[in-house]
Design a protein around this motif. Structure first.
Motif, PDB file in Angstrom:
ATOM      1  N   TRP A  20       0.861  -1.181   0.000  1.00 25.88           N
ATOM      2  CA  TRP A  20       0.000   0.000   0.000  1.00 25.88           C
ATOM      3  C   TRP A  20       0.887   1.217   0.000  1.00 25.88           C
ATOM      4  O   TRP A  20       1.136   1.816   0.998  1.00 25.88           O
ATOM      5  CB  TRP A  20      -0.948   0.002   1.211  1.00 25.88           C
ATOM      6  N   ARG A  21       1.379   1.551  -1.090  1.00 22.69           N
ATOM      7  CA  ARG A  21       2.220   2.654  -1.451  1.00 22.69           C
ATOM      8  C   ARG A  21       3.680   2.230  -1.436  1.00 22.69           C
ATOM      9  O   ARG A  21       4.179   1.684  -0.481  1.00 22.69           O
ATOM     10  CB  ARG A  21       2.036   3.860  -0.557  1.00 22.69           C
ATOM     11  N   SER A  91      -4.185  -0.990   9.200  1.00 27.51           N
ATOM     12  CA  SER A  91      -3.668  -1.090   7.840  1.00 27.51           C
ATOM     13  C   SER A  91      -2.597  -0.028   7.600  1.00 27.51           C
ATOM     14  O   SER A  91      -2.877   1.170   7.657  1.00 27.51           O
ATOM     15  CB  SER A  91      -4.820  -0.899   6.849  1.00 27.51           C
ATOM     16  N   ILE A  93      -0.176   2.498   5.809  1.00 29.14           N
ATOM     17  CA  ILE A  93      -0.192   3.365   4.631  1.00 29.14           C
ATOM     18  C   ILE A  93       1.244   3.842   4.425  1.00 29.14           C
ATOM     19  O   ILE A  93       1.764   4.631   5.211  1.00 29.14           O
ATOM     20  CB  ILE A  93      -1.132   4.582   4.825  1.00 29.14           C
ATOM     21  N   TYR A 115      -4.159   3.586   8.582  1.00 33.00           N
ATOM     22  CA  TYR A 115      -5.475   4.035   8.140  1.00 33.00           C
ATOM     23  C   TYR A 115      -6.458   4.198   9.300  1.00 33.00           C
ATOM     24  O   TYR A 115      -7.129   5.221   9.410  1.00 33.00           O
ATOM     25  CB  TYR A 115      -6.037   3.066   7.101  1.00 33.00           C
ATOM     26  N   CYS A 116      -6.587   3.207  10.157  1.00 30.37           N
ATOM     27  CA  CYS A 116      -7.612   3.235  11.215  1.00 30.37           C
ATOM     28  C   CYS A 116      -7.254   4.119  12.395  1.00 30.37           C
ATOM     29  O   CYS A 116      -8.094   4.863  12.893  1.00 30.37           O
ATOM     30  CB  CYS A 116      -7.905   1.821  11.720  1.00 30.37           C
ATOM     31  N   LYS A 142      -8.467   9.393   8.741  1.00 30.46           N
ATOM     32  CA  LYS A 142      -8.473   8.114   8.028  1.00 30.46           C
ATOM     33  C   LYS A 142      -7.514   8.300   6.852  1.00 30.46           C
ATOM     34  O   LYS A 142      -7.912   8.710   5.759  1.00 30.46           O
ATOM     35  CB  LYS A 142      -9.871   7.736   7.542  1.00 30.46           C
ATOM     36  N   SER A 144      -5.430   7.886   3.735  1.00 28.43           N
ATOM     37  CA  SER A 144      -5.523   7.040   2.549  1.00 28.43           C
ATOM     38  C   SER A 144      -4.213   7.000   1.777  1.00 28.43           C
ATOM     39  O   SER A 144      -3.925   6.023   1.086  1.00 28.43           O
ATOM     40  CB  SER A 144      -6.639   7.520   1.633  1.00 28.43           C
ATOM     41  N   SER A 145      -3.416   8.070   1.882  1.00 26.06           N
ATOM     42  CA  SER A 145      -2.147   8.122   1.171  1.00 26.06           C
ATOM     43  C   SER A 145      -1.342   9.311   1.668  1.00 26.06           C
ATOM     44  O   SER A 145      -1.817  10.117   2.478  1.00 26.06           O
ATOM     45  CB  SER A 145      -2.379   8.238  -0.337  1.00 26.06           C
ATOM     46  N   SER A 158      -6.569  12.308   3.319  1.00 26.22           N
ATOM     47  CA  SER A 158      -7.506  11.673   4.236  1.00 26.22           C
ATOM     48  C   SER A 158      -8.845  11.466   3.553  1.00 26.22           C
ATOM     49  O   SER A 158      -9.226  12.223   2.650  1.00 26.22           O
ATOM     50  CB  SER A 158      -7.691  12.561   5.473  1.00 26.22           C
ATOM     51  N   PHE A 159      -9.579  10.458   4.020  1.00 28.85           N
ATOM     52  CA  PHE A 159     -10.902  10.179   3.478  1.00 28.85           C
ATOM     53  C   PHE A 159     -11.931  11.234   3.848  1.00 28.85           C
ATOM     54  O   PHE A 159     -13.065  11.166   3.396  1.00 28.85           O
ATOM     55  CB  PHE A 159     -11.386   8.787   3.905  1.00 28.85           C
TER      56      PHE A 159
END
Length: 167
Positions: A20-21, A91, A93, A115-116, A142, A144-145, A158-159
């Motif tokens: 994941w990246r 998870s 990132i 992530y969480c 959250k 995401s990247s 972030s989400f």
């Protein structure tokens, strides 16, 4: 693996579960990967040509499944791992090696998050020395990247729909 009759020429490294990246350090050219685990561990790998990073024999530095024994010979273990079962983690990132100027103490450190939990860490790693992980931020994001500006500064995606400056 070019020239290795047992492997296809296009395979450079293998044994990652769910990268994941990934990113190349803009100075050293090192390839860093945040690899999402299956059940228990998230990992950060420094990927080099021809290495086997162990999936699905290993999850992080542990045999997978954990009740089995395994042979680690020939496997490249992660630089660091963390539990995805503790402290709201879930998870990894992957991020970037910090090459900005605003935070000199982080120069050359790999920045990554979860992530969480919204946590962001710096991995201080120098070849032939033990890695040191430092918690930098405990956010509610959250993640995401991550992004990197032309000046080497890092941004957090972030989400919630926002992009945050890492400072």
């Amino acid at each position: 693996f070019i020239g290795n009759k047992k492997m296809k020429n296009e395979i450079w490294a293998y044994g990652l579960r769910n990268p994941w990246r990934l990113t190349f350090d803009s100075i050293t050219g090192d390839l860093w990967v945040g690899d999402v685990g299956q059940n228990d561990y998230e990992e950060i790998n420094l990927v080099t040509k021809g290495k086997n990073y162990g999936w699905n024999i290993m999850e992080g530095m542990h045999c997978y499944p954990t009740k089995n024994s395994c042979k680690k010979i020939g496997l490249e273990l992660p630089i660091v791992e963390y539990s995805s079962k503790q402290n709201s983690n879930c998870s990894v990132i992957g991020g970037y090696v910090y090459r900005g100027s605003r935070m000199p103490s982080l120069q050359g450190s790999y920045i990554y998050g979860d992530y969480c939990s919204g946590k962001i860490w710096a991995l201080h790693y120098y070849k032939n020395k033990s890695p040191n992980t430092e918690l930098l931020v405990n956010s509610s994001l959250k993640i995401s990247s991550f992004g990197e500006g032309q000046n080497g500064e890092i941004y957090i995606l972030s989400f919630d729909g926002n992009i945050y400056k890492f400072k």
